[in-house]
Design a protein around this motif. Structure first.
Motif, mmCIF file in Angstrom:
data_model
loop_
_atom_site.group_PDB
_atom_site.id
_atom_site.type_symbol
_atom_site.label_atom_id
_atom_site.label_comp_id
_atom_site.label_asym_id
_atom_site.label_seq_id
_atom_site.Cartn_x
_atom_site.Cartn_y
_atom_site.Cartn_z
ATOM 1 N N PRO A 1 0.830 -1.221 0.000
ATOM 2 C CA PRO A 1 0.000 0.000 0.000
ATOM 3 C C PRO A 1 0.855 1.257 0.000
ATOM 4 C CG PRO A 1 -0.008 -1.033 2.171
ATOM 5 C CD PRO A 1 0.671 -1.992 1.252
ATOM 6 N N ALA A 2 0.291 2.327 -0.495
ATOM 7 C CA ALA A 2 1.008 3.601 -0.570
ATOM 8 C C ALA A 2 1.472 4.038 0.818
ATOM 9 C CB ALA A 2 0.126 4.667 -1.195
ATOM 10 N N ALA A 3 2.618 4.705 0.853
ATOM 11 C CA ALA A 3 3.168 5.197 2.119
ATOM 12 C C ALA A 3 3.720 6.602 1.902
ATOM 13 C CB ALA A 3 4.275 4.271 2.629
ATOM 14 N N ARG A 4 3.716 7.360 2.947
ATOM 15 C CA ARG A 4 4.186 8.745 2.875
ATOM 16 C C ARG A 4 5.714 8.787 2.859
ATOM 17 N NH1 ARG A 4 5.532 12.106 7.189
ATOM 18 N NH2 ARG A 4 5.530 14.353 6.721
ATOM 19 N N VAL A 5 6.252 9.657 2.002
ATOM 20 C CA VAL A 5 7.696 9.853 1.958
ATOM 21 C C VAL A 5 8.127 10.732 3.122
ATOM 22 C CG1 VAL A 5 9.590 10.907 0.670
ATOM 23 C CG2 VAL A 5 7.889 9.533 -0.530
ATOM 24 N N PHE A 6 9.146 10.285 3.835
ATOM 25 C CA PHE A 6 9.680 11.041 4.960
ATOM 26 C C PHE A 6 11.088 11.484 4.574
ATOM 27 C CE2 PHE A 6 11.690 11.356 9.225
ATOM 28 C CZ PHE A 6 10.819 12.297 9.778
ATOM 29 N N SER A 7 11.227 12.751 4.196
ATOM 30 C CA SER A 7 12.514 13.265 3.737
ATOM 31 C C SER A 7 13.465 13.480 4.913
ATOM 32 C CB SER A 7 12.316 14.589 2.986
ATOM 33 O OG SER A 7 11.604 14.370 1.784
ATOM 34 N N LEU A 8 14.660 12.960 4.769
ATOM 35 C CA LEU A 8 15.679 13.072 5.812
ATOM 36 C C LEU A 8 16.768 14.043 5.359
ATOM 37 C CD1 LEU A 8 16.086 9.280 6.681
ATOM 38 C CD2 LEU A 8 14.712 10.971 7.899
ATOM 39 N N ALA A 9 17.318 14.779 6.285
ATOM 40 C CA ALA A 9 18.414 15.691 5.974
ATOM 41 C C ALA A 9 19.647 14.882 5.569
ATOM 42 C CB ALA A 9 18.729 16.561 7.192
ATOM 43 N N PRO A 10 20.383 15.337 4.558
ATOM 44 C CA PRO A 10 21.557 14.583 4.084
ATOM 45 C C PRO A 10 22.559 14.240 5.175
ATOM 46 C CG PRO A 10 21.001 16.318 2.525
ATOM 47 C CD PRO A 10 20.119 16.527 3.724
ATOM 48 N N TRP A 11 22.717 15.123 6.188
ATOM 49 C CA TRP A 11 23.719 14.848 7.213
ATOM 50 C C TRP A 11 23.389 13.607 8.030
ATOM 51 C CZ3 TRP A 11 22.226 14.710 12.298
ATOM 52 C CH2 TRP A 11 21.039 15.359 12.637
ATOM 53 N N LEU A 12 22.099 13.233 8.051
ATOM 54 C CA LEU A 12 21.708 12.036 8.792
ATOM 55 C C LEU A 12 22.263 10.761 8.146
ATOM 56 C CD1 LEU A 12 17.994 12.912 9.632
ATOM 57 C CD2 LEU A 12 19.913 12.787 11.239
ATOM 58 N N ALA A 13 22.603 10.863 6.866
ATOM 59 C CA ALA A 13 23.123 9.687 6.172
ATOM 60 C C ALA A 13 24.611 9.472 6.414
ATOM 61 C CB ALA A 13 22.866 9.820 4.670
ATOM 62 N N ARG A 14 25.288 10.475 6.954
ATOM 63 C CA ARG A 14 26.751 10.384 7.081
ATOM 64 C C ARG A 14 27.222 9.210 7.936
ATOM 65 N NH1 ARG A 14 27.394 16.832 8.004
ATOM 66 N NH2 ARG A 14 26.829 17.477 5.872
ATOM 67 N N PRO A 15 26.595 8.948 9.106
ATOM 68 C CA PRO A 15 27.040 7.765 9.872
ATOM 69 C C PRO A 15 26.837 6.463 9.109
ATOM 70 C CG PRO A 15 25.732 9.242 11.251
ATOM 71 C CD PRO A 15 25.583 9.724 9.846
ATOM 72 N N VAL A 16 25.700 6.368 8.397
ATOM 73 C CA VAL A 16 25.434 5.154 7.618
ATOM 74 C C VAL A 16 26.434 5.015 6.490
ATOM 75 C CG1 VAL A 16 23.737 3.987 6.169
ATOM 76 C CG2 VAL A 16 22.985 5.216 8.209
ATOM 77 N N THR A 17 26.714 6.137 5.801
ATOM 78 C CA THR A 17 27.685 6.118 4.710
ATOM 79 C C THR A 17 29.072 5.732 5.212
ATOM 80 O OG1 THR A 17 26.446 7.811 3.502
ATOM 81 C CG2 THR A 17 28.754 7.531 2.909
ATOM 82 N N TRP A 18 29.449 6.260 6.380
ATOM 83 C CA TRP A 18 30.752 5.921 6.953
ATOM 84 C C TRP A 18 30.837 4.420 7.256
ATOM 85 C CZ3 TRP A 18 32.498 3.870 11.580
ATOM 86 C CH2 TRP A 18 33.876 3.978 11.814
ATOM 87 N N LEU A 19 29.781 3.881 7.851
ATOM 88 C CA LEU A 19 29.760 2.449 8.148
ATOM 89 C C LEU A 19 29.811 1.622 6.864
ATOM 90 C CD1 LEU A 19 27.086 2.350 11.009
ATOM 91 C CD2 LEU A 19 29.534 1.873 11.239
ATOM 92 N N ALA A 20 29.090 2.085 5.829
ATOM 93 C CA ALA A 20 29.103 1.372 4.546
ATOM 94 C C ALA A 20 30.496 1.398 3.921
ATOM 95 C CB ALA A 20 28.085 1.992 3.593
ATOM 96 N N ASP A 21 31.186 2.538 4.036
ATOM 97 C CA ASP A 21 32.557 2.623 3.525
ATOM 98 C C ASP A 21 33.485 1.679 4.290
ATOM 99 O OD1 ASP A 21 31.915 4.438 1.592
ATOM 100 O OD2 ASP A 21 32.689 6.188 2.652
ATOM 101 N N MET A 22 33.325 1.619 5.603
ATOM 102 C CA MET A 22 34.134 0.708 6.410
ATOM 103 C C MET A 22 33.843 -0.748 6.008
ATOM 104 S SD MET A 22 36.067 2.565 8.267
ATOM 105 C CE MET A 22 36.025 3.701 6.845
#
Length: 424
Positions: free
Chosen positions: A229-250
Motif C-alpha cells: 500500500p502507498a506510504a508517505r515519503v519522509f525526507s531526511l536531511a543529508p547529514w543524517l546519512a553520514r554515519p550510515v555512509t561511513w559504516l558502509a565505507d568501512m
C-alpha cells in the motif's frame, strides 16, 4: 561472431551474455566466480579471471584470440578488500586496448556512465572517463554506452536499494527524495549491444528512457510493483546519512559492496541524468520495465531482508565477540564448569581455547571473503557446544538464564545469514 564479455556474471553482463547467445553468437563470459553462472547458462564458454590482475597487454593475449567483439560490463564502485577501482576500470582496459591492437582489432563495446558532475572526480567515474578517452583515441572500432540507472528482473546495487526502501514499513525514509533520476531497462542495454555487434551503432551514446522521475516517485513505483500500500515519503536531511555512509565505507574495506557507500551517495546527491541524443534506439520507461516482470513473493522477501542482512551479520559478530570476551574477564570462574571432568590446567586451557575460537569467528564473519566459512564455523561450534554441554552438564538446559537455550536462536540467525549471503 565470437564475443568476449567482461563482467558476464554481473547484473548487466548476465543479461547481455544471454541476449548475444540467443542471437546465435559464440559467447565467452569472463568473471571472478563463474561456477554458478556455468550451471545457469551452459551454452556460454565461461572463463575465470580477475580484471584487477590483468594490467599488462600479455594478460589478454589468449583471451582475445579469435574474438570479433569485446563487451565490457565490468566495474567497481569503490576501492575495498574485494575491489581495486583503478586496476579494474582503467589499467585493465588500457592493457586490453593495447593487446587488441596487436590482434584482430575487435570492436570494443564499453558500458560506461556519465562521468561529469559532483562525483566526476571520484575514482569510480574518473577511471571510467580515463578508459573511455583512451578507447576513443585508440583507433579501435568502438561504442561507448552510458546508461542511466538500469532496472531489470533481477537487482543489484542501486536497484536493490530501491526495492529495500520501497518495502519500508509505514513510511519511506529517503535522502535526496527530490533528486531527478533517469532509468533504463536492462533489456534496452542488451538491445544496444546487439545492435552494435551487427554494425548499427558506433561512437558515444547516452541511454535513458524519455522520462525523468524523482527518487521519491521511483521508490513509490517500486512499492506499487511489490504490491504494498502507498506510504508517505519522509525526507531526511543529508547529514543524517553520514554515519550510515561511513559504516558502509568501512564495510567496503572489508569486502562488502554496499550501495550506501559515499560514492553512490555523492552521485545521488545531484541525481542521475544523461545527455542523451537521438540514437534510434527504443527505450523503456521505469513503469513498463517493472510491469514487464511482475513481482512475486520472492521479490518481497528480498526487499524486506536486504537491509536486515548487514544487521544480521553485525549482530552475529557482536554476539560471538562478546561470548568470547566476557568469559575472559572471569576465566577462573568460567573454567570451573570443566573441573569435575578434567584437571584445573586443562580446564583453563580449554576455556581459553573456546573463547579465542568465539572471538576469531566473530571477527572473521565481518570480512566478506571469510564470511561463509565463519558462518559454517559458527554452526559447527554451536552444535559442538550443545552436544558437549548436554553430555557433561545437562542441567544447563534448565538454567534460569537459558545458557544453552539461547544458542538455538543464534543457530537460526546463522542459517538465515548463510541463506542471504550470496550477492549474485
Amino acid at each position: 561472431m565470437n564475443i568476449l564479455i567482461l563482467g558476464a556474471t554481473g547484473f548487466i553482463g548476465s543479461v547481455v551474455a544471454a541476449r548475444l547467445a540467443a542471437d546465435g553468437h559464440a559467447v565467452t563470459g569472463l568473471g571472478r566466480n563463474p561456477a554458478r553462472a556455468r550451471l545457469k547458462q551452459p551454452a556460454i564458454d565461461w572463463r575465470r579471471a580477475d580484471l584487477s590482475r590483468m594490467a599488462k597487454p600479455e594478460d589478454w593475449g589468449d583471451l582475445l584470440e579469435g574474438q570479433h567483439v569485446v563487451v565490457n560490463c565490468a566495474g567497481a564502485l569503490q576501492d575495498g578488500l574485494s575491489d581495486d577501482v583503478a586496476a579494474t576500470q582503467a589499467d585493465a582496459m588500457l592493457a586490453l586496448y593495447s593487446a587488441a591492437k596487436r590482434t584482430s582489432r575487435p570492436l570494443i563495446v564499453q558500458i560506461s556512465a556519465r562521468t561529469t558532475g559532483a562525483a566526476g572526480n571520484l575514482p569510480f567515474l574518473a577511471t571510467k572517463r580515463r578508459a573511455d578517452e583512451a578507447l576513443a583515441a585508440s583507433g579501435l572500432p568502438y561504442l561507448i554506452l552510458r546508461p542511466a540507472l538500469v532496472l531489470g528482473r533481477n537487482a543489484h546495487g542501486g536497484s536493490s536499494l530501491l526495492r529495500a526502501l520501497a518495502a519500508s514499513p509505514l513510511v519511506l525514509p529517503l535522502i535526496h527524495a527530490d533528486s531527478p533520476v533517469e532509468t533504463l531497462a536492462v533489456d534496452d542495454v542488451a538491445e544496444a549491444v546487439s545492435r552494435a555487434v551487427t554494425g548499427d551503432l558506433r561512437g558515444n551514446i547516452d541511454l535513458a528512457a524519455d522520462e525523468i522521475l524523482t527518487l521519491a516517485e521511483l521508490v513509490r513505483l517500486h512499492r506499487q510493483w511489490l504490491g504494498l500500500p502507498a506510504a508517505r515519503v519522509f525526507s531526511l536531511a543529508p547529514w543524517l546519512a553520514r554515519p550510515v555512509t561511513w559504516l558502509a565505507d568501512m564495510a567496503g574495506l572489508l569486502g562488502w559492496r554496499s550501495p550506501l557507500r559515499s560514492t553512490a551517495m555523492t552521485v545521488m546527491s545531484e541525481g542521475i541524468r544523461s545527455a542523451k541524443a537521438e540514437s534510434g534506439l527504443t527505450t523503456t520507461s521505469a513503469a513498463a520495465a517493472l510491469s514487464a516482470n511482475p513481482s512475486g513473493v520472492q521479490d518481497l522477501w528480498f526487499a524486506r531482508l536486504y537491509l536486515l542482512k548487514p544487521l544480521t551479520i553485525a549482530g552475529l559478530s557482536v554476539f560471538w565477540l562478546l561470548s568470547g570476551l566476557i568469559p575472559l574477564l572471569a576465566l577462573e570462574k568460567t573454567s570451573a564448569h570443566f573441573l569435575p571432568f578434567m584437571p584445573d590446567a586443562t580446564a583453563t586451557a580449554l576455556t581459553l581455547a573456546t573463547c579465542l575460537i568465539d572471538i576469531a569467528l566473530g571477527a572473521a564473519v565481518l570480512v566478506r571473503p571469510l564470511a561463509k566459512r565463519a558462518l559454517l564455523g559458527m554452526l559447527a561450534v554451536s552444535f559442538a557446544y550443545l552436544i558437549g554441554a548436554s553430555l557433561l552438564e545437562p542441567a544447563l538446559w534448565l538454567d534460569p538464564l537459558g545458557v544453552l537455550v539461547k544458542v538455538l536462536p543464534s543457530i537460526l540467525l546463522t542459517l538465515t545469514a548463510l541463506a542471504t549471503l550470496d550477492e549474485r
